[in-house]
Design a protein around this motif. Structure first.
Motif, PDB file in Angstrom:
ATOM      1  N   LEU A 499       0.846  -1.189   0.000  1.00  0.00           N
ATOM      2  CA  LEU A 499       0.000   0.000   0.000  1.00  0.00           C
ATOM      3  C   LEU A 499       0.882   1.240   0.000  1.00  0.00           C
ATOM      4  N   ASP A 500       0.653   2.127  -0.945  1.00  0.00           N
ATOM      5  CA  ASP A 500       1.423   3.366  -1.041  1.00  0.00           C
ATOM      6  C   ASP A 500       0.553   4.515  -0.559  1.00  0.00           C
ATOM      7  N   GLU A 501       0.869   5.044   0.620  1.00  0.00           N
ATOM      8  CA  GLU A 501       0.134   6.151   1.236  1.00  0.00           C
ATOM      9  C   GLU A 501      -1.382   5.892   1.197  1.00  0.00           C
ATOM     10  N   PRO A 502      -1.864   4.837   1.872  1.00  0.00           N
ATOM     11  CA  PRO A 502      -3.289   4.491   1.779  1.00  0.00           C
ATOM     12  C   PRO A 502      -4.207   5.406   2.569  1.00  0.00           C
ATOM     13  N   ASP A 507      -8.650  11.918   7.970  1.00  0.00           N
ATOM     14  CA  ASP A 507      -8.285  12.579   9.216  1.00  0.00           C
ATOM     15  C   ASP A 507      -7.611  11.602  10.152  1.00  0.00           C
ATOM     16  N   SER A 508      -7.010  12.117  11.213  1.00  0.00           N
ATOM     17  CA  SER A 508      -6.194  11.286  12.096  1.00  0.00           C
ATOM     18  C   SER A 508      -7.012  10.227  12.830  1.00  0.00           C
ATOM     19  N   HIS A 509      -8.230  10.547  13.264  1.00  0.00           N
ATOM     20  CA  HIS A 509      -9.046   9.560  13.978  1.00  0.00           C
ATOM     21  C   HIS A 509      -9.390   8.394  13.039  1.00  0.00           C
ATOM     22  N   THR A 510      -9.825   8.724  11.844  1.00  0.00           N
ATOM     23  CA  THR A 510     -10.150   7.667  10.880  1.00  0.00           C
ATOM     24  C   THR A 510      -8.899   6.886  10.508  1.00  0.00           C
ATOM     25  N   ALA A 515      -5.795   1.910  10.394  1.00  0.00           N
ATOM     26  CA  ALA A 515      -4.566   1.180  10.718  1.00  0.00           C
ATOM     27  C   ALA A 515      -4.867  -0.066  11.541  1.00  0.00           C
ATOM     28  N   ASP A 516      -5.753   0.078  12.531  1.00  0.00           N
ATOM     29  CA  ASP A 516      -6.128  -1.077  13.349  1.00  0.00           C
ATOM     30  C   ASP A 516      -6.882  -2.111  12.513  1.00  0.00           C
ATOM     31  N   GLY A 517      -7.775  -1.646  11.623  1.00  0.00           N
ATOM     32  CA  GLY A 517      -8.534  -2.574  10.793  1.00  0.00           C
ATOM     33  C   GLY A 517      -7.648  -3.354   9.842  1.00  0.00           C
ATOM     34  N   VAL A 518      -6.699  -2.678   9.207  1.00  0.00           N
ATOM     35  CA  VAL A 518      -5.779  -3.361   8.292  1.00  0.00           C
ATOM     36  C   VAL A 518      -4.914  -4.351   9.058  1.00  0.00           C
ATOM     37  N   ARG A 519      -4.422  -3.939  10.213  1.00  0.00           N
ATOM     38  CA  ARG A 519      -3.576  -4.840  11.006  1.00  0.00           C
ATOM     39  C   ARG A 519      -4.362  -6.088  11.418  1.00  0.00           C
ATOM     40  N   ARG A 520      -5.621  -5.894  11.831  1.00  0.00           N
ATOM     41  CA  ARG A 520      -6.430  -7.029  12.266  1.00  0.00           C
ATOM     42  C   ARG A 520      -6.778  -7.951  11.090  1.00  0.00           C
ATOM     43  N   LEU A 521      -7.207  -7.368   9.974  1.00  0.00           N
ATOM     44  CA  LEU A 521      -7.653  -8.185   8.848  1.00  0.00           C
ATOM     45  C   LEU A 521      -6.492  -8.875   8.140  1.00  0.00           C
ATOM     46  N   SER A 533       3.110   8.607   8.138  1.00  0.00           N
ATOM     47  CA  SER A 533       2.162   8.933   9.192  1.00  0.00           C
ATOM     48  C   SER A 533       2.547   8.238  10.500  1.00  0.00           C
ATOM     49  N   PRO A 534       2.745   8.987  11.577  1.00  0.00           N
ATOM     50  CA  PRO A 534       3.083   8.355  12.863  1.00  0.00           C
ATOM     51  C   PRO A 534       2.026   7.363  13.330  1.00  0.00           C
ATOM     52  N   LEU A 535       0.758   7.612  13.000  1.00  0.00           N
ATOM     53  CA  LEU A 535      -0.304   6.719  13.428  1.00  0.00           C
ATOM     54  C   LEU A 535      -0.145   5.329  12.809  1.00  0.00           C
ATOM     55  N   LEU A 536       0.188   5.278  11.543  1.00  0.00           N
ATOM     56  CA  LEU A 536       0.413   3.993  10.894  1.00  0.00           C
ATOM     57  C   LEU A 536       1.734   3.378  11.326  1.00  0.00           C
ATOM     58  N   LEU A 537       2.758   4.210  11.413  1.00  0.00           N
ATOM     59  CA  LEU A 537       4.085   3.706  11.774  1.00  0.00           C
ATOM     60  C   LEU A 537       4.079   3.091  13.175  1.00  0.00           C
ATOM     61  N   ASP A 538       3.307   3.675  14.088  1.00  0.00           N
ATOM     62  CA  ASP A 538       3.291   3.181  15.458  1.00  0.00           C
ATOM     63  C   ASP A 538       2.625   1.816  15.562  1.00  0.00           C
ATOM     64  N   ARG A 539       1.802   1.454  14.581  1.00  0.00           N
ATOM     65  CA  ARG A 539       1.105   0.171  14.621  1.00  0.00           C
ATOM     66  C   ARG A 539       1.803  -0.901  13.789  1.00  0.00           C
ATOM     67  N   ALA A 540       2.908  -0.562  13.160  1.00  0.00           N
ATOM     68  CA  ALA A 540       3.635  -1.532  12.336  1.00  0.00           C
ATOM     69  C   ALA A 540       4.511  -2.428  13.206  1.00  0.00           C
ATOM     70  N   ASP A 541       4.640  -3.685  12.777  1.00  0.00           N
ATOM     71  CA  ASP A 541       5.532  -4.606  13.482  1.00  0.00           C
ATOM     72  C   ASP A 541       6.992  -4.250  13.246  1.00  0.00           C
ATOM     73  N   ARG A 542       7.236  -3.621  12.094  1.00  0.00           N
ATOM     74  CA  ARG A 542       8.615  -3.359  11.694  1.00  0.00           C
ATOM     75  C   ARG A 542       8.607  -2.109  10.816  1.00  0.00           C
TER      76      ARG A 542
END
Length: 604
Positions: A499-502, A507-510, A515-521, A533-542
């Motif tokens: 995914l390139d800049e998905p 907005d940040s809340h969405t 990020a949580d939905g993609v990680r879970r699915l 985006s720090p929000l996505l980066l913080d939820r990445a495993d790596r």
């Protein structure tokens, strides 16, 4: 090939060395249709050209008071009428079939080329030119292909009639046989200039189409910055240039048409004048004079096809040249591959940058150059813009796999995904593993508000899945289009999803929920996200930092923010004047506050 048999099972491998060679290749691949059109054209033109002889025989029969010959002539005229009707009907049918099948072949070739090249196509050829080739140019190419057989039938008819007139009445037949080639070839000196003007018209029309396409695509942005009038003025100027070029081209073609009218008229005057002199001398009969006069008059009909073929070639040659240029583009790698079709699994590794995405993990990639990130995303999907070491999936080079297998294994969603018009159900009806259904994908991509917007815009649709999506999803916001495209990608459930800049337009809340939905699915599946985006980066495993084409740092977001200045500069937009680490701490505080808000919302 008949129209009902379209599309072609295999449109073939075109000869793209030049425009004329491409046209010749198209004609050869429709030889059956060309021969049918030629046969019906000969029947039609010969039947039309035989009428003057019948008229001459009838006049002479009346002069000689021969009822038997008059009756015979009437039977011959009836036979010619049947030939004209049958020939014209089936000639038109065959010609239209040739036109449509030739255009369909070119469109299939262009579609196949677009599928093979992917996004690399619009990097190497302007989008407006691709549109011009697949619309107007296709029609002109089809026009020339179908006109060839009719021109050939007309030319053969002229030769047959001239030979018949020489045998029938040598004195006048020789005049016609000498004059007709002059009439037919007199416009040749004018054709180069007409062709150049037609080429200039097509070039300016292509530029105007490209400008219009770019303006429409960016209309929302142009309105936001107040620049729509500027671009509209540019398009007005471009369209006026097209108009002026079209007028100059039309003037030349009108001159050619006038020559085609004037010279046959002069030939007819010469034949009549010479025929009257011969009739006064008693060297020809009245019937013979009427026959030759009628034949010259009728031959204006097949001679018109000489002008048409010249116009068709002049307009189709630049079109064929553009089509050949697009079809000649090659992928950096072989689309057929050297391995058997398979869908490998395992770690995704790019030797060129050293980027490693472990199997079953969510890997975020930070790259300061958006263009470089886009090229790297395409490399990971097996679509490199240039030659280089192949990306490995489970140790298997993607370049060695057939293109279909590589695309099945690795799906790349670029930063500007396209939504096709149709219903939402059609949009999400894509090849998939079946492990993820539409409801799960839409929920993970946070598309609840998108479904509400589509339902409100399609009151006749009881089910939001049947709601209509406008062309390119223009009725939706950028964030809504982005999330629908993400849901479509999640449904496919590929072995590797890139995914390139998905979430760049949400907005940040969405963004946090996405990020949580993609990680879970995507749990247990390999996922690579290009983002800053720090929000996505913080939820990445790596998290991997790619700097100047090389993976220079690997870790998790909170560690890299503190330990890697280059990473911090990209993620926090830190400037040299800002104290080191201050912006990073602010980002971490925002993340913690957002997490607290989400916990409060969930408990509520």
């Amino acid at each position: 090939m008949q129209i009902q048999d379209l599309p072609y099972t295999d449109p073939g491998v075109p000869d793209t060395r030049s425009g004329p060679r491409f046209l010749w290749w198209l004609g050869r691949n429709q030889l059956d249709g060309q021969l049918k059109s030629l046969a019906w054209g000969l029947l039609h033109f010969v039947s039309v050209s035989a009428l003057p002889f019948c008229v001459g025989f009838a006049v002479q029969a009346v002069v000689d008071r021969s009822g038997a010959r008059l009756a015979l002539t009437g039977g011959l005229m009836l036979l010619c009428g049947v030939g004209i009707a049958l020939g014209d009907t089936f000639l038109h049918r065959a010609a239209v079939t040739n036109w449509i099948t030739a255009a369909a072949r070119v469109q299939q070739l262009l579609a196949r080329q677009a599928a093979r090249l992917g996004s690399a196509l619009t990097r190497r050829v302007a989008a407006g030119e691709v549109v011009a080739v697949s619309t107007g140019d296709v029609e002109k190419i089809g026009w020339f292909v179908e006109a060839v057989s009719r021109f050939t039938a007309a030319a053969l008819t002229v030769v047959v009639v001239c030979a018949g007139l020489v045998v029938y009445q040598p004195d006048l037949g020789v005049v016609v046989a000498v004059g007709l080639p002059v009439v037919a070839l007199a416009v040749l000196p004018l054709l180069p200039r007409a062709t150049r003007r037609a080429d200039l018209q097509r070039e300016k029309a292509g530029r105007a189409t490209e400008l219009a396409s770019d303006t429409v695509a960016g209309l929302r942005v142009l309105r936001g910055i107040g620049g729509e009038e500027l671009f509209l003025d540019r398009y007005r100027r471009a369209s006026q240039e097209v108009r002026h070029a079209a007028v100059r081209s039309a003037r030349m073609w009108s001159l050619i048409s006038s020559v085609q009218v004037l010279l046959p008229g002069l030939l007819m005057i010469a034949v009549v004048w010479h025929g009257i002199q011969l009739a006064r001398q008693g060297r020809i009969t009245v019937g013979e004079l009427v026959t030759v006069y009628s034949a010259v008059m009728i031959l204006n009909y097949p001679l018109r096809h000489f002008e048409e073929i010249a116009m068709a070639y002049s307009f189709s040659r630049p079109s064929a040249k553009r089509a050949a240029r697009v079809l000649a583009l090659e992928r950096a790698t072989d689309a057929d591959g050297s391995r058997a079709a398979e869908v490998p699994g395992g770690d995704l590794y790019d030797p060129a940058t050293g980027l490693l995405a472990p199997a079953g993990r969510l890997t975020a990639v930070v790259c300061g150059d958006p263009d470089a990130a886009g090229r790297l995303a395409e490399r990971l999907g097996g679509h490199p813009a240039e030659s280089g070491p192949a990306v490995l999936l489970g140790g298997v080079p993607l370049d060695d796999l057939p293109l279909d297998s590589a695309r099945t294994a690795v799906l790349v969603q670029d930063k500007d995904p396209v939504l096709l018009s149709g219903s939402l159900r059609d949009l999400l009806d894509v090849p998939a593993s079946g492990a993820v259904d539409a409801a799960e994908a839409l929920a993970a991509a946070q598309c609840g508000d998108v479904l509400d917007a589509l339902a409100q815009g399609s009151l006749e649709a009881a089910d939001p899945m049947d709601a209509r999506i406008t062309e390119r999803g223009r009725s939706l916001s950028g964030g809504q289009r982005q999330r629908l495209a993400l849901a479509r990608s999640l449904i496919t459930d590929p072995e590797v999803l890139v995914l390139d800049e998905p979430t760049s337009a949400v907005d940040s809340h969405t963004e946090a929920r996405v990020a949580d939905g993609v990680r879970r699915l995507r749990s247990g599946r390999t996922t690579v996200v290009f983002t800053s985006s720090p929000l996505l980066l913080d939820r990445a495993d790596r998290v991997v930092l790619v700097h100047e084409g090389e993976a220079v740092a690997v870790g998790v977001h909170r560690e890299l923010v503190h330990s890697e200045p280059r990473y911090r500069a990209v993620v926090t937009r830190e400037t040299e004047e800002e104290p080191e680490g201050l912006e990073a701490l602010e980002e971490l505080e925002e993340l913690e506050e957002l997490e607290e808000l989400e916990e409060i919302e969930e408990s509520a």
